[in-house]
Design a protein around this motif. Structure first.
Motif, PDB file in Angstrom:
ATOM      1  N   GLY A  77       0.952  -1.262   0.137  1.00 57.29           N
ATOM      2  CA  GLY A  77      -0.654   0.252   0.680  1.00 57.29           C
ATOM      3  C   GLY A  77       1.143   1.133   0.003  1.00 57.29           C
ATOM      4  N   LYS A 104      -0.966   4.119   3.970  1.00 58.88           N
ATOM      5  CA  LYS A 104      -0.860   2.321   4.961  1.00 58.88           C
ATOM      6  C   LYS A 104       0.306   1.273   5.283  1.00 58.88           C
ATOM      7  N   GLN A 105       1.543   2.446   5.007  1.00 56.01           N
ATOM      8  CA  GLN A 105       2.259   1.259   4.993  1.00 56.01           C
ATOM      9  C   GLN A 105       2.462   2.248   6.709  1.00 56.01           C
ATOM     10  N   LYS A 117       0.538   3.314   8.595  1.00 54.93           N
ATOM     11  CA  LYS A 117      -0.186   2.555  10.113  1.00 54.93           C
ATOM     12  C   LYS A 117       0.114   1.552  10.456  1.00 54.93           C
ATOM     13  N   SER A 118       0.665   0.507   9.265  1.00 54.74           N
ATOM     14  CA  SER A 118       0.950  -1.325   9.868  1.00 54.74           C
ATOM     15  C   SER A 118       2.556  -1.320  10.683  1.00 54.74           C
TER      16      SER A 118
END
Lengths: 286, 171, 293, 250
Positions: free
Chosen positions: D176, D180-181, D183-184
């Motif tokens: 992503g 997104k990264q 968040k992950s």
């Protein structure tokens, strides 16, 4: 068959000068709702073996199937989500995976990653909390306030919340006190018997293997060297000792008695109660 | 007193190790600039915000220096020692005085980010001429921006996980 | 100092409260003595306060009440380094006590702290590594060692310092069976050879069985103090005390359920075996003595 | 290879200054000879050095292009468009910058390949000793740096384990967009930081138990020795410096 390994090989850093083989031509099947224990020394390939089960590591040769999933060297990451939900992994010291501000949110984290709505996941979390023997009052607390043993239960609840059909356990009782160990093993046994979970247990605790496992695989230097029922594996204490593996106490004890002419018509007993059974059967009357 | 210092010193050392480990392990490619971002800033900013200054400046300087040495760019290591050290120092000093998300975290990090971007512009210009210096700016802006965003989320999570951290108990 | 030489450690009415006010006392009114050359095991379930007790003995926690005397020195902020010089401690997590960047650096760490001259350090480090069988690994980084090897390096660090007292704070609980056995065997040798006083905090029944005496801690209180055989005789209740039930006790309980009454009290494996095969043969002929090494 | 790491660090730093002083073809030729000589002495294959350049190739090309296009006016103008001139000076400057890149990268690769990070850290700490006079706790910093290095592999290992555990819980790392990264990363970073805090607490207690009071009152097990070959390198360096200074004048 729940799990089938077919000539699985795995090499770390394949195609580089540092390539080191970690699994070598492993073939093994575990029946549906089976309970497999994997034993062997540190570095024998046990951890590499179980990481194949949800494709954290993919085989470099051969293939394996886990229920309806097939994993080959060419399996792509896009296909993995359903598999990872199907196979629950409890790693060594799983309490180190906790990160959410409340216990409830942490347990709900996995299900949400697999597409469950937040409200459902939170409700499920409360349910899982009681499954692992913690009451609902814990739900809103921070995992940080718990003792090590309680944190581990929360982590396990987080894995169970994904409703896996196969549960992989990597030394799940390491570092717990004897009571905690016993309760933890009883929990897994209940999940196996009542919910029909297939269990793969990696452990150094031969007493647990003798008591709970239905099938034992012995690993050495990346190879599967012996496989069979606990009776078949532990019934030969001399072979175990030659391979520097522990012998269950009851088997050790029974073997010492053999030297005094005691015989074991039902095979070498592996647990205290099995030993007591056979002793009682040949106890002189009166 | 000595006891208090030792705890803080070891904390700084382990946080520097964490920053180095993360920077070496996790490299996220940024297709737009043919570059990549690392988590170096996240380690430095988080340490600086949570634990204030001797920790901030040490984590910055030591991890800046060692990351270059370990990843094979030792020609930068002395510059990084100074630049990241100053970066950590500035963030820790500013964050220490204020509270709240924006004044306690974002503004100090913006200041630290400025130090980093300008620092590397100057160092690169010195080594390879001003065009190279200019060339370093876009990549570094993405790097510090990413670091800032992740740090805000991380510090918020850490203080919720362990509320004692927000009181700066070790400071 | 001379008239009290029979006790190397004296603990009187020790209490400790964690800084967070909402918690109960971690230690409360604990008193006991340790004799020179003795092996004392301290058992109790997780969270019972036994690790707190170990740290208090070494002045690593500011206890709130009571006195600790080590080798005749009363522990206080002024004497804490004098006390620590007499005690070597090994903790639970092998990774979190390895200070040096290599094995030999780590063994030297304690010597450096005592300002031992370098030429003496070289010989003492080499001898200590040899003693624990880690000479081959002198230049290795800790990340290339197993947990058991790291704990042996920790032990080498203590051998190099030659303290009078060794405290093992669950030092084998994170090791695999091989590592645990190797470590225990080494500690037994050192205990015997160097008249080392050993205090081991443990859940491990084998480790507890090596002790001359066992203290049981529960909820910050010292609830029992006895020789291992007497403690082990409690059977199933041992689980509550944070110990495994010895195999012979499990077997005795299982036999009891099947209508066979074993001898009362704790039996060693040998005693149990002997009783069993004699009962089974059930002949009047005099049984030959079993030969066990 | 067997040089004192302090010496290597100082030499590398002075070498960079040397590269700055070089301003004409002859001085660059001397530098190249000097560098190749050092590489020969290290017995490391040249291929390793070329590999070190690859990741930087975009930056190098970009810089060289800029230098080519925007150099100050002077010399013969080869090509002209709007405000962009390709001049003789530009070409020469771009060439110099290119060589500068190569030289510095080669020398630093040499340093990295021939020296253990621990030695570099020890060397740095040792070089900082004079700072004691301005109340910088050099010995404490050396201790901290050594502990930081010792924990890097441990924490990398732990990060890998936590990533595996979170992957098994359905986290996709490295997929992503940036947001997104970012968040992950939280399920990795929160446990890692908590664990680092615990380790620091445990380690400081273990150090106290082993008699560590402060960094001032300690003897040293690991020492660095200045040997004759270290002195020889400085003689060589001085010769190089002199040659380049002569070239500049000339």
């Amino acid at each position: 068959m729940a799990i089938t390994f077919e000539h699985v090989g795995y090499t770390y850093q394949a195609d580089t000068p540092l390539a080191t083989p970690a699994l070598d031509d492993v073939s093994l099947t575990v029946p549906d709702h089976g309970y497999l224990a994997v034993i062997g020394h540190t570095g024998s390939g046990k951890s590499t073996l179980i990481q194949q089960l949800n494709a954290l590591l993919k085989p470099t040769t051969g293939q394996l199937t886990v229920d309806e999933f097939t994993i080959t060297p060419t399996t792509t990451n896009a296909d993995l989500k359903p598999l990872r939900q199907h196979v629950g992994m409890v790693f060594q010291f799983p309490e180190s995976q906790l990160f959410e501000e409340t216990i409830q949110k942490d347990i709900a984290f996995g299900p949400q990653n697999f597409g469950m709505a937040e409200t459902d996941a939170l409700a499920l979390a409360d349910q899982m909390l009681t499954q692992v023997g913690l009451d609902a009052s814990y739900a809103q607390r921070s995992p940080f306030e718990l003792s090590g043993g309680q944190m581990r239960r929360v982590a396990i609840a987080g894995v169970l919340a994904m409703h896996p059909q196969v549960l992989v356990l990597d030394e799940p009782t390491a570092g717990l006190d004897p009571q905690g160990r016993q309760e933890m093993m009883a929990l897994f046994d209940r999940l196996h018997r009542e919910r029909g979970l297939t269990i793969v247990l990696v452990t150094h605790q031969m007493e647990d293997v003798a008591q709970y496992a239905e099938q034992v695989a012995v690993m050495r230097q990346g190879k599967l060297v012996k496989e069979g029922t606990p009776q078949e594996i532990f019934g030969d204490p001399d072979w175990l000792r030659a391979n520097q593996l522990d012998v269950p106490r009851a088997a050790q004890f029974a073997q010492d008695l053999t030297a005094h002419g005691v015989t074991w018509p039902q095979g070498l007993p592996l647990t205290a109660s099995a030993l007591a059974d056979q002793l009682a059967a040949q106890w002189p009357k009166g | 007193m000595a006891k208090h210092n030792l705890k803080q010193e070891i904390l700084a050392a382990v946080l520097a190790a964490l920053t180095i480990a993360l920077s070496l392990m996790i490299v996220i490619p940024v297709p737009a600039t043919h570059g990549m971002v690392t988590l170096c800033e996240v380690g430095i900013y988080t340490s600086a915000i949570l634990f204030g200054n001797p920790v901030g400046v040490f984590v910055g300087g030591a991890s800046g220096f060692m990351i270059d040495v370990l990843s094979g760019y030792p020609e930068w290591c002395l510059f990084s020692l100074v630049i990241h050290g100053l970066q950590g120092l500035v963030v820790a000093a500013l964050a220490h005085r204020a509270s709240g998300v924006v004044r306690g975290m974002v503004l100090p990090m913006l200041a630290g980010s400025l130090v980093m971007v300008v620092g590397y512009y100057l160092a690169t210009s010195l080594l390879f001429g001003w065009p190279a210096g200019l060339a370093s700016i876009p990549g570094n802006l993405i790097q510090v921006g990413f670091g800032l965003v992740v740090t805000v989320a991380l510090v918020a999570s850490l203080t919720r996980f362990n509320p004692k951290l927000s009181k700066g108990m070790i400071r | 100092m001379t008239q009290r030489m029979e006790n190397i450690i004296e603990v009187h009415d020790l209490a400790y409260q964690y800084p967070d006010a909402d918690q109960r006392a971690a230690l409360d009114g604990v008193s006991f003595d340790v004799h020179p050359g003795e092996w004392l095991a301290i058992v109790g379930h997780n969270g019972s306060g036994k690790s707190t007790l170990a740290k208090a003995l070494d002045g690593l926690l500011p206890f709130t009440q009571g006195t600790v005397t080590v080798g005749g020195v009363v522990l206080s902020p002024e004497t804490v380094w004098q006390v620590r010089a007499q005690i070597g401690m090994i903790f639970q997590n092998p990774d979190n006590q390895f200070v040096g960047a290599t094995v030999e650096d780590d063994v030297a760490f304690g010597l450096e702290n005592r300002q031992v001259p370098r030429d003496q350090m070289l010989t003492r480090v080499a001898a200590a590594l040899d003693r624990v069988g880690m000479t081959k690994f002198a230049n290795r980084a800790p990340s290339s060692l197993s947990g058991g090897q790291k704990q042996r390096v920790a032990l080498a660090g203590i051998v190099a310092m030659a303290p009078k007292i060794l405290i093992l704070d669950e030092a084998t609980s994170m090791l695999d069976p091989q590592g645990r056995q190797a470590m225990l065997a080494l500690v037994k040798e050192l205990h015997r050879e160097q008249q080392l006083t050993v205090i081991s905090i443990t859940h491990d029944i084998d480790e507890a069985a090596s002790a001359n005496r066992i203290l049981v801690i529960d909820d910050g209180h010292l609830i029992e103090e006895n020789v291992p055989a007497a403690i082990f005789a409690q059977g199933e209740r041992l689980m509550d005390l944070g110990l495994d039930v010895p195999f012979t006790a499990k077997l005795a309980a299982a036999l009891q359920q099947r209508g066979i009454t074993p001898p009362t009290g704790y039996q060693t494996t040998q005693e149990m075996e002997e009783w069993l095969w004699q009962s089974l043969s059930n002949t009047s002929a005099t049984p030959t003595k079993p030969t066990h090494p | 290879h067997r040089l004192d790491p302090r010496n290597k660090l100082m030499l590398s730093f002075c070498y960079i200054i040397l590269v700055f002083l070089a301003n004409n073809w002859l001085s660059y030729v001397i530098l190249i000879a000097f560098t190749l000589g050092a590489i020969r002495a290290s017995t490391i294959r040249l291929g390793f050095f070329l590999r070190g350049i690859r990741p930087l190739i975009w930056l190098i090309l970009f810089t060289v292009d800029l230098q080519l296009l925007f150099s100050p006016a002077g010399g013969h103008v080869y090509w002209h468009w709007a405000f962009i001139n390709i001049t003789q000076f530009g070409v020469i400057n771009a060439g110099y910058i290119f060589i500068r890149f190569l030289l510095i990268i080669m020398m630093s690769t040499l340093l990295t390949l021939s020296t253990q990070p621990l030695d570099i850290a020890t060397g740095l700490a040792s070089l900082m000793k004079p700072l004691r006079w301005v109340k910088v706790p050099v010995d404490t910093l050396a201790m901290m740096l050594s502990i930081a290095l010792r924990f890097v592999p441990t924490l990398m290992d732990e990060a890998q384990k936590i990533m595996n555990a979170q992957r098994a819980r359905g986290v996709d790392f490295g997929e992503g967009g940036l947001f997104k990264q970012a968040k992950s990363l939280l399920p990795l970073m929160v446990p890692l930081f908590m664990s680092a805090f615990n380790r620091a607490e445990d380690l400081s207690i273990a150090m106290e138990a082993r008699g560590y009071q402060d960094s001032d009152h300690r003897s040293q097990y690991r020492i660095l020795t200045w040997q004759r070959r270290d002195t020889v390198t400085w003689v060589l360096f001085a010769v190089g410096l002199a040659l380049i200074l002569i070239c500049r004048r000339w």
